[in-house]
Write a protein that holds these residues in place. Sequence first.
Motif, PDB file in Angstrom:
ATOM      1  N   ASN A 268      60.408  21.778   7.248  1.00  8.86           N
ATOM      2  CA  ASN A 268      60.487  22.474   5.920  1.00  8.86           C
ATOM      3  C   ASN A 268      60.265  21.626   4.646  1.00  8.86           C
ATOM      4  O   ASN A 268      60.990  20.772   4.676  1.00  8.86           O
ATOM      5  CB  ASN A 268      61.515  23.628   5.746  1.00  8.86           C
ATOM      6  CG  ASN A 268      61.781  24.578   6.847  1.00  8.86           C
ATOM      7  OD1 ASN A 268      60.749  25.016   7.420  1.00  8.86           O
ATOM      8  ND2 ASN A 268      62.906  25.032   7.146  1.00  8.86           N
ATOM      9  N   CYS A 269      59.525  22.089   3.924  1.00 11.42           N
ATOM     10  CA  CYS A 269      59.233  21.365   2.491  1.00 11.42           C
ATOM     11  C   CYS A 269      58.623  22.258   1.485  1.00 11.42           C
ATOM     12  O   CYS A 269      57.962  23.356   1.827  1.00 11.42           O
ATOM     13  CB  CYS A 269      58.537  20.068   2.518  1.00 11.42           C
ATOM     14  SG  CYS A 269      56.853  20.515   2.912  1.00 11.42           S
TER      15      CYS A 269
ATOM     16  N   ILE B  56      52.798  13.271   1.469  1.00  9.97           N
ATOM     17  CA  ILE B  56      53.650  13.532   2.702  1.00  9.97           C
ATOM     18  C   ILE B  56      53.504  14.878   3.308  1.00  9.97           C
ATOM     19  O   ILE B  56      53.190  15.885   2.304  1.00  9.97           O
ATOM     20  CB  ILE B  56      55.073  13.255   2.525  1.00  9.97           C
ATOM     21  CG1 ILE B  56      55.770  14.429   1.658  1.00  9.97           C
ATOM     22  CG2 ILE B  56      55.615  11.995   1.653  1.00  9.97           C
ATOM     23  CD1 ILE B  56      57.364  14.381   1.649  1.00  9.97           C
ATOM     24  N   SER B  57      53.348  14.869   4.544  1.00  8.08           N
ATOM     25  CA  SER B  57      53.369  16.236   5.126  1.00  8.08           C
ATOM     26  C   SER B  57      54.766  16.294   6.099  1.00  8.08           C
ATOM     27  O   SER B  57      55.011  15.563   6.987  1.00  8.08           O
ATOM     28  CB  SER B  57      52.235  16.504   6.046  1.00  8.08           C
ATOM     29  OG  SER B  57      52.324  17.900   6.889  1.00  8.08           O
TER      30      SER B  57
ATOM     31  N   TYR C 245      52.939  16.254  -4.496  1.00  9.54           N
ATOM     32  CA  TYR C 245      54.646  16.156  -4.337  1.00  9.54           C
ATOM     33  C   TYR C 245      55.224  17.027  -3.244  1.00  9.54           C
ATOM     34  O   TYR C 245      54.959  18.304  -3.329  1.00  9.54           O
ATOM     35  CB  TYR C 245      55.072  16.445  -5.858  1.00  9.54           C
ATOM     36  CG  TYR C 245      56.635  16.085  -5.789  1.00  9.54           C
ATOM     37  CD1 TYR C 245      56.847  14.889  -6.501  1.00  9.54           C
ATOM     38  CD2 TYR C 245      57.564  16.769  -5.118  1.00  9.54           C
ATOM     39  CE1 TYR C 245      58.404  14.647  -6.610  1.00  9.54           C
ATOM     40  CE2 TYR C 245      58.853  16.384  -5.167  1.00  9.54           C
ATOM     41  CZ  TYR C 245      59.378  15.223  -5.940  1.00  9.54           C
ATOM     42  OH  TYR C 245      60.590  14.913  -6.064  1.00  9.54           O
ATOM     43  N   ASP C 246      55.716  16.494  -2.406  1.00 13.64           N
ATOM     44  CA  ASP C 246      56.448  17.154  -1.202  1.00 13.64           C
ATOM     45  C   ASP C 246      58.042  16.914  -1.403  1.00 13.64           C
ATOM     46  O   ASP C 246      58.380  15.795  -1.597  1.00 13.64           O
ATOM     47  CB  ASP C 246      55.923  16.656  -0.087  1.00 13.64           C
ATOM     48  CG  ASP C 246      54.735  17.581   0.633  1.00 13.64           C
ATOM     49  OD1 ASP C 246      53.919  17.937  -0.531  1.00 13.64           O
ATOM     50  OD2 ASP C 246      54.851  17.859   1.725  1.00 13.64           O
TER      51      ASP C 246
ATOM     52  N   TYR D  72      64.948  12.814   0.974  1.00 10.95           N
ATOM     53  CA  TYR D  72      63.723  12.030   0.757  1.00 10.95           C
ATOM     54  C   TYR D  72      62.524  12.849   0.295  1.00 10.95           C
ATOM     55  O   TYR D  72      62.132  13.822   1.104  1.00 10.95           O
ATOM     56  CB  TYR D  72      63.381  11.190   1.986  1.00 10.95           C
ATOM     57  CG  TYR D  72      64.079  10.128   2.339  1.00 10.95           C
ATOM     58  CD1 TYR D  72      64.317   8.787   1.801  1.00 10.95           C
ATOM     59  CD2 TYR D  72      65.251  10.316   2.995  1.00 10.95           C
ATOM     60  CE1 TYR D  72      65.304   7.871   1.722  1.00 10.95           C
ATOM     61  CE2 TYR D  72      66.234   9.334   3.328  1.00 10.95           C
ATOM     62  CZ  TYR D  72      66.189   8.124   2.856  1.00 10.95           C
ATOM     63  OH  TYR D  72      67.262   7.029   2.796  1.00 10.95           O
ATOM     64  N   ASP D  73      61.887  12.365  -0.988  1.00 11.87           N
ATOM     65  CA  ASP D  73      60.765  13.176  -1.376  1.00 11.87           C
ATOM     66  C   ASP D  73      59.552  12.108  -1.420  1.00 11.87           C
ATOM     67  O   ASP D  73      59.746  11.201  -1.230  1.00 11.87           O
ATOM     68  CB  ASP D  73      60.770  13.797  -2.781  1.00 11.87           C
ATOM     69  CG  ASP D  73      61.736  15.042  -2.655  1.00 11.87           C
ATOM     70  OD1 ASP D  73      62.281  15.184  -1.614  1.00 11.87           O
ATOM     71  OD2 ASP D  73      62.125  15.639  -3.582  1.00 11.87           O
ATOM     72  N   SER D  74      58.436  12.684  -1.716  1.00 14.20           N
ATOM     73  CA  SER D  74      57.101  11.724  -1.856  1.00 14.20           C
ATOM     74  C   SER D  74      56.060  12.336  -2.907  1.00 14.20           C
ATOM     75  O   SER D  74      56.106  13.527  -3.002  1.00 14.20           O
ATOM     76  CB  SER D  74      56.549  11.571  -0.494  1.00 14.20           C
ATOM     77  OG  SER D  74      55.287  10.552  -0.648  1.00 14.20           O
ATOM     78  N   LEU D  75      55.544  11.309  -3.388  1.00 10.01           N
ATOM     79  CA  LEU D  75      54.647  11.456  -4.425  1.00 10.01           C
ATOM     80  C   LEU D  75      53.274  10.933  -4.101  1.00 10.01           C
ATOM     81  O   LEU D  75      53.234   9.560  -3.757  1.00 10.01           O
ATOM     82  CB  LEU D  75      54.909  11.193  -5.816  1.00 10.01           C
ATOM     83  CG  LEU D  75      53.775  11.253  -7.066  1.00 10.01           C
ATOM     84  CD1 LEU D  75      53.053  12.788  -7.198  1.00 10.01           C
ATOM     85  CD2 LEU D  75      54.290  10.854  -8.301  1.00 10.01           C
ATOM     86  N   GLY D  76      52.072  11.333  -3.872  1.00  5.87           N
ATOM     87  CA  GLY D  76      50.998  10.820  -3.529  1.00  5.87           C
ATOM     88  C   GLY D  76      49.573  11.371  -4.530  1.00  5.87           C
ATOM     89  O   GLY D  76      49.622  12.396  -4.893  1.00  5.87           O
ATOM     90  N   VAL D  77      48.758  10.440  -4.420  1.00  2.00           N
ATOM     91  CA  VAL D  77      47.542  10.776  -5.509  1.00  2.00           C
ATOM     92  C   VAL D  77      46.160  10.335  -4.381  1.00  2.00           C
ATOM     93  O   VAL D  77      46.462   9.033  -3.886  1.00  2.00           O
ATOM     94  CB  VAL D  77      47.566  10.143  -6.736  1.00  2.00           C
ATOM     95  CG1 VAL D  77      46.285  10.490  -7.317  1.00  2.00           C
ATOM     96  CG2 VAL D  77      48.642  10.537  -7.521  1.00  2.00           C
ATOM     97  N   SER D  78      45.439  11.020  -4.264  1.00  2.09           N
ATOM     98  CA  SER D  78      44.160  10.374  -3.507  1.00  2.09           C
ATOM     99  C   SER D  78      42.843  10.712  -4.476  1.00  2.09           C
ATOM    100  O   SER D  78      42.812  11.586  -5.487  1.00  2.09           O
ATOM    101  CB  SER D  78      43.791  11.383  -2.357  1.00  2.09           C
ATOM    102  OG  SER D  78      43.660  12.662  -2.446  1.00  2.09           O
TER     103      SER D  78
END
Length: 362
Positions: free
Chosen positions: A347-348, A342-343, A314-315, A205-211
């Motif tokens: 490990n990532c 995501i945090s 991107y994590d 599982y990965d994640s993409l975020g924008v703030s």
Amino acid sequence: MKKKFLAITIALILSFSLTLPSLATNPYSSIEKDIEVNGYNFTISETSAPSYMVTRTYTSPKTRAVRTIDETKALLAALGLEARIIESLSPDELQLYATSEQIFVSNSYSKSDAVTNETTYLPKEVALSSAEELTIQQEEYYDNYLNNPTSDITPYGNMPNNSNVPGEFKDSYMQITNVVSHQGGGSLYFHANAKWLTLPWFRGYDSLGVSAMDCSLTTNSGNCTFKYTEADIVAGYDTIYRNKKQVSSGSQLQVINDSGWCGSAGMFYLPSDDLNTDIGATSYKYSNFEVDLTYSGHIASPSEPRYYFVLMTYDHSIFNVNLGAPTIGINNKGELSGSIGISISRNCDTRLAGKEYYYPGR
């Protein structure tokens, strides 16, 4: 039969602070360029950061200018938006860009090094050539595995990071693109795109975020779509390719307005290859991993000129702990310097693209 999804626990944290990271660039380093695309001419401002991130900016000479779709596509190309992204835009998105007063496009290229556990930002040419070389090695490995399953297939498994696991390519390359457009009156549209230039070894599982700082988010405007290609391979038959996608929804898509920040983050699953050497069996191979995240917002006090900061995160998970289903959580007391994304609890590897943009006020 396809392998079941790996079960991993990930804590996805949307975190906020007013500290700007070192990836931010200064406006004094910008230069102007006259760029021609398909017969259309544009004056573009270009800024290069120490991290090799390049940002191109277009400011319309007319308030509420209206461009044709062909001219809009040419403008986006002049700004450095790749054709694959331009051609995937919906009619509504193209119309939005056609009436934008300002458009910013930032591109960043990075390598995750499994030996040093570091992410290095690279010039575009270096990243693309290195990614191409590694992709050739990966393809040769997989072809050799499928065609000669009993042979010694470890040579490429020992490259480029001295792995002792056959076929384990831990190093990876990625391109991340941030697009911010202003439609007038403080209305903003955010579009983040992350493209794997080489395929990651671990899939989870990965994640993409924008703030964005000093902005608010429009309710129900967030969308996150992960796209990829599935290849169905059977020896002696033509390979069948299918374009597939995952749309984040429910708890896998989060939005927030808090303390002067707005943002959105989506979670998605990277499918694992299922290589089968049995006679007549089907192997499934996945490629062309790419994800888009979009949302609309509004800048605070639109009548006032200001700089506002936007950060894409991107994590990528690089572990498997088999402890349960993934979850997304929100925490506005984090320490990730204005990031939203995501945090991962363990490990990532994380890729960032951050930029401070100028809003002239209206």
